[in-house]
Scaffold this active site. Structure first.
Site, PDB file in Angstrom:
ATOM      1  N   HIS A  35       0.654  -1.241  -0.156  1.00 40.47           N
ATOM      2  CA  HIS A  35      -0.157   0.012  -0.034  1.00 40.47           C
ATOM      3  C   HIS A  35       0.776   1.256   0.025  1.00 40.47           C
ATOM      4  O   HIS A  35       0.589   2.355   0.501  1.00 40.47           O
ATOM      5  CB  HIS A  35      -0.894  -0.011   1.320  1.00 40.47           C
ATOM      6  CG  HIS A  35      -2.130  -0.916   0.947  1.00 40.47           C
ATOM      7  ND1 HIS A  35      -3.196  -0.673   0.125  1.00 40.47           N
ATOM      8  CD2 HIS A  35      -2.344  -2.281   1.302  1.00 40.47           C
ATOM      9  CE1 HIS A  35      -3.905  -1.700   0.167  1.00 40.47           C
ATOM     10  NE2 HIS A  35      -3.594  -2.675   0.781  1.00 40.47           N
ATOM     11  N   ASP A  37       2.509   2.129  -3.127  1.00 39.08           N
ATOM     12  CA  ASP A  37       2.777   2.349  -4.395  1.00 39.08           C
ATOM     13  C   ASP A  37       2.070   3.515  -5.062  1.00 39.08           C
ATOM     14  O   ASP A  37       2.426   4.481  -5.645  1.00 39.08           O
ATOM     15  CB  ASP A  37       2.517   1.225  -5.672  1.00 39.08           C
ATOM     16  CG  ASP A  37       0.994   0.800  -5.476  1.00 39.08           C
ATOM     17  OD1 ASP A  37       0.293   1.145  -4.544  1.00 39.08           O
ATOM     18  OD2 ASP A  37       0.884  -0.208  -6.575  1.00 39.08           O
ATOM     19  N   GLY A 129      -9.126 -12.888  -6.946  1.00 34.44           N
ATOM     20  CA  GLY A 129      -9.665 -12.345  -5.644  1.00 34.44           C
ATOM     21  C   GLY A 129      -8.639 -12.733  -4.706  1.00 34.44           C
ATOM     22  O   GLY A 129      -8.989 -12.744  -3.442  1.00 34.44           O
ATOM     23  N   ALA A 130      -7.442 -13.301  -4.836  1.00 35.66           N
ATOM     24  CA  ALA A 130      -6.702 -13.797  -3.990  1.00 35.66           C
ATOM     25  C   ALA A 130      -5.409 -13.212  -3.626  1.00 35.66           C
ATOM     26  O   ALA A 130      -4.377 -13.471  -3.067  1.00 35.66           O
ATOM     27  CB  ALA A 130      -5.959 -15.147  -4.364  1.00 35.66           C
ATOM     28  N   LEU A 132      -3.077 -11.873  -5.612  1.00 39.80           N
ATOM     29  CA  LEU A 132      -1.861 -12.222  -6.647  1.00 39.80           C
ATOM     30  C   LEU A 132      -2.151 -11.609  -7.857  1.00 39.80           C
ATOM     31  O   LEU A 132      -1.339 -11.697  -8.764  1.00 39.80           O
ATOM     32  CB  LEU A 132      -1.752 -13.787  -6.591  1.00 39.80           C
ATOM     33  CG  LEU A 132      -1.545 -14.594  -5.346  1.00 39.80           C
ATOM     34  CD1 LEU A 132      -1.653 -16.182  -5.559  1.00 39.80           C
ATOM     35  CD2 LEU A 132      -0.344 -13.978  -4.488  1.00 39.80           C
ATOM     36  N   SER A 134      -4.475 -11.277 -10.223  1.00 37.93           N
ATOM     37  CA  SER A 134      -5.121 -11.948 -11.532  1.00 37.93           C
ATOM     38  C   SER A 134      -5.618 -11.021 -12.411  1.00 37.93           C
ATOM     39  O   SER A 134      -5.551 -10.954 -13.716  1.00 37.93           O
ATOM     40  CB  SER A 134      -6.371 -12.812 -10.912  1.00 37.93           C
ATOM     41  OG  SER A 134      -7.284 -12.221 -10.370  1.00 37.93           O
ATOM     42  N   GLU A 167      -7.665   0.152 -15.298  1.00 32.40           N
ATOM     43  CA  GLU A 167      -8.242  -0.434 -13.926  1.00 32.40           C
ATOM     44  C   GLU A 167      -8.754   0.955 -13.348  1.00 32.40           C
ATOM     45  O   GLU A 167      -9.931   0.850 -12.703  1.00 32.40           O
ATOM     46  CB  GLU A 167      -7.252  -1.056 -13.297  1.00 32.40           C
ATOM     47  CG  GLU A 167      -7.554  -1.466 -11.902  1.00 32.40           C
ATOM     48  CD  GLU A 167      -7.368  -3.148 -11.782  1.00 32.40           C
ATOM     49  OE1 GLU A 167      -6.737  -3.794 -12.922  1.00 32.40           O
ATOM     50  OE2 GLU A 167      -7.555  -3.597 -10.773  1.00 32.40           O
ATOM     51  N   ASP A 179       1.110  -3.841  -9.774  1.00 37.41           N
ATOM     52  CA  ASP A 179       0.477  -5.121 -10.180  1.00 37.41           C
ATOM     53  C   ASP A 179       0.954  -5.318 -11.785  1.00 37.41           C
ATOM     54  O   ASP A 179       1.612  -6.145 -12.145  1.00 37.41           O
ATOM     55  CB  ASP A 179      -0.832  -5.283 -10.016  1.00 37.41           C
ATOM     56  CG  ASP A 179      -1.351  -5.254  -8.277  1.00 37.41           C
ATOM     57  OD1 ASP A 179      -0.421  -5.245  -7.423  1.00 37.41           O
ATOM     58  OD2 ASP A 179      -2.214  -5.295  -7.973  1.00 37.41           O
ATOM     59  N   TYR A 228     -10.416  -0.145  -0.600  1.00 42.55           N
ATOM     60  CA  TYR A 228      -8.946   0.127  -1.040  1.00 42.55           C
ATOM     61  C   TYR A 228      -9.118   1.664  -1.415  1.00 42.55           C
ATOM     62  O   TYR A 228      -8.161   2.362  -1.078  1.00 42.55           O
ATOM     63  CB  TYR A 228      -8.607  -0.758  -2.371  1.00 42.55           C
ATOM     64  CG  TYR A 228      -7.517  -0.311  -3.126  1.00 42.55           C
ATOM     65  CD1 TYR A 228      -6.241  -1.059  -2.694  1.00 42.55           C
ATOM     66  CD2 TYR A 228      -7.174   0.502  -3.892  1.00 42.55           C
ATOM     67  CE1 TYR A 228      -5.249  -0.979  -3.293  1.00 42.55           C
ATOM     68  CE2 TYR A 228      -5.967   0.806  -4.289  1.00 42.55           C
ATOM     69  CZ  TYR A 228      -5.197  -0.090  -4.179  1.00 42.55           C
ATOM     70  OH  TYR A 228      -3.622   0.386  -4.643  1.00 42.55           O
TER      71      TYR A 228
HETATM   72  C1  GLA Z   1      -3.466  -3.719  -4.974  1.00 47.07           C
HETATM   73  C2  GLA Z   1      -3.117  -2.738  -5.841  1.00 47.07           C
HETATM   74  C3  GLA Z   1      -1.691  -2.250  -5.974  1.00 47.07           C
HETATM   75  C4  GLA Z   1      -1.132  -2.180  -4.539  1.00 47.07           C
HETATM   76  C5  GLA Z   1      -1.535  -2.979  -3.686  1.00 47.07           C
HETATM   77  C6  GLA Z   1      -1.209  -3.148  -2.210  1.00 47.07           C
HETATM   78  O1  GLA Z   1      -2.795  -5.070  -5.500  1.00 47.07           O
HETATM   79  O2  GLA Z   1      -3.454  -2.983  -7.317  1.00 47.07           O
HETATM   80  O3  GLA Z   1      -1.387  -1.240  -6.965  1.00 47.07           O
HETATM   81  O4  GLA Z   1      -1.630  -0.637  -4.074  1.00 47.07           O
HETATM   82  O5  GLA Z   1      -2.851  -3.545  -3.662  1.00 47.07           O
HETATM   83  O6  GLA Z   1       0.388  -2.924  -2.023  1.00 47.07           O
END
Ligand code: GLA
Length: 392
Positions: A35, A37, A129-130, A132, A134, A167, A179, A228
């Site tokens: 959290h 970036d 939704g994990a 990682l 996706s 996104e 990501d 978020y």
């Molecule tokens: C999600 C967001 C990223 C980042 C993370 C937390 O994966 O897509 O940009 O903020 O949460 O680090």
């Protein structure tokens, strides 16, 4: 059967001939810098050996017909005109999954890059939704596919930025760049260190005697994107308030731990907690680099544990199952550090484990988690992998 083979066969069945191309883009795991970036901080992710694969060919028209194998073979057809209004070619609203590829088409087109119609079948072994990424892997795989059909070329970081734009502005999740960056720029056997302000990055080796183990709580949550987006607003509010004392402050990256301690009284309680996490997490990530470089994996693992506590207590993006998984892992033999990874609330933890204990660790963690929750967790021994690519 391998995913590449599954999508290739399904393509043949659906479109009556072999696909011309196959695109692939990985998910990611983040070791440190969570959290931060979207606060111009530093992140330390790796692309993983779980990926989205797309079998595709040009459709020879303006229309793209996409089949999502993982969503019960659900199918959608859209063209660029409809995409602006989030509509398919029959004027119906696009389904949730199809907004990721459609968002890519929209964002590529916005950049003036040619988006040709394609026929495609895709599937992924990145669990959805994990935490990682996706979604980023779907975006980057489709980005690569359109790049192949359009015959244009852009650096992977540019593709990542276009994915983030899709996104943010199309899907409505106000994510940072981590990501899409990791999915686009991943390198085999390397960790990626990204400065989210300058977008400069370099790679670091993962120390030889440790493995990254991902443990999936197998729990998913809804409404994650609104929680978020709220966290991001709190960070922006903190910047607004701190700016009254430090006019040059552009983001939470610009305030040191010491100055934050002096000025934190300016912030309302909840905003203060959110900002405190970010300021300390950016400092933690900076401190972690020399540790990694010198192979001090124990001290690095300790920072991962601290990160988990901060995400749980200050940023409040953990969840009972993530806390349990991290708490069970930390005392296990060979475990150097364990914490939730990615956006949070549910999904996966990331664990740094001495290689000789990896199997025992994975076994013990699953057994203990299952006996406490009745849920069977998937555990992956992860390999840092190459970013998005066209396989043929
Ligand atoms: C999600 C967001 C990223 C980042 C993370 C937390 O994966 O897509 O940009 O903020 O949460 O680090």
């Amino acid at each position: 059967m391998e995913i590449s083979e599954i999508v290739t066969r399904a393509f043949e069945e659906k479109f009556g001939k072999k696909p011309d191309h196959l695109a692939s883009a990985p998910g990611r795991v983040n070791l440190l810098g969570e959290h931060v970036d979207y606060n111009d901080g530093f992140v330390l992710p790796a692309a993983i050996n779980l990926a989205t694969r797309i079998a595709f060919s040009s459709s020879g028209s303006e229309k793209s017909t996409l089949v999502a194998l993982d969503i019960d073979y659900d199918e959608t057809t859209f063209d660029l005109k409809g995409v602006f209004d989030k509509k398919d070619s029959n004027g119906r609203m696009l389904s949730e999954w199809s907004r990721y590829p459609a968002g890519m088409a929209w964002a590529l087109n916005e950049k003036g890059l040619e988006v040709n119609g394609m026929n495609a079948v895709f599937s992924s072994d990145v669990p959805r939704g994990a935490s990682l990424s996706s979604s980023a892997s779907v975006e980057m795989a489709f980005g690569k596919a359109w790049q192949k059909l359009g015959g244009w070329d852009i650096p992977p970081m540019q593709l990542a930025l276009i994915g983030q734009r899709a996104e943010n502005a199309y899907v409505g999740m106000n994510c940072g760049i981590m990501d899409q960056f990791a999915s686009a720029c991943g390198e085999k056997d390397r960790l990626l260190l990204l400065d989210c302000r300058s977008l400069e990055y370099r790679t670091l080796p993962l120390p030889e005697d440790v493995a990254i183990v991902i443990a999936d709580t197998s729990v998913r949550r809804t409404l994650v994107s609104s929680a978020y987006n709220k966290r991001r607003e709190s960070c922006e509010e903190a910047v607004r308030l701190l700016k009254t004392k430090i006019p040059s402050l552009k983001s939470l990256r610009d305030i040191s731990v010491e100055d934050f301690e002096k000025l934190s009284g300016l912030l309302p309680a909840e905003t203060e907690m959110r900002a405190r996490h970010v300021v300390y997490e950016i400092a933690r990530t900076s401190r972690s680099i020399p540790l990694l470089e010198s192979g001090d994996v124990e001290a690095f693992g300790q920072l991962m544990n601290e990160c988990h506590a901060s995400l749980r207590d200050l940023y409040e993006v953990s969840g009972p199952e993530l806390d349990l998984m991290a708490c069970l892992a930390q005392p296990l033999k060979g475990c150097l550090g364990a914490r939730q990874t990615g956006g949070g609330f549910a999904g996966c933890t990331v664990n740094l484990v001495r290689k000789e204990y990896t199997d025992e660790f994975s076994q013990m963690l699953s057994t203990q988690y299952e006996s406490k929750t009745g849920l069977h967790p998937a555990v992956y021994i992860c390999e840092a992998s190459k970013g998005a690519e066209i396989l043929y």
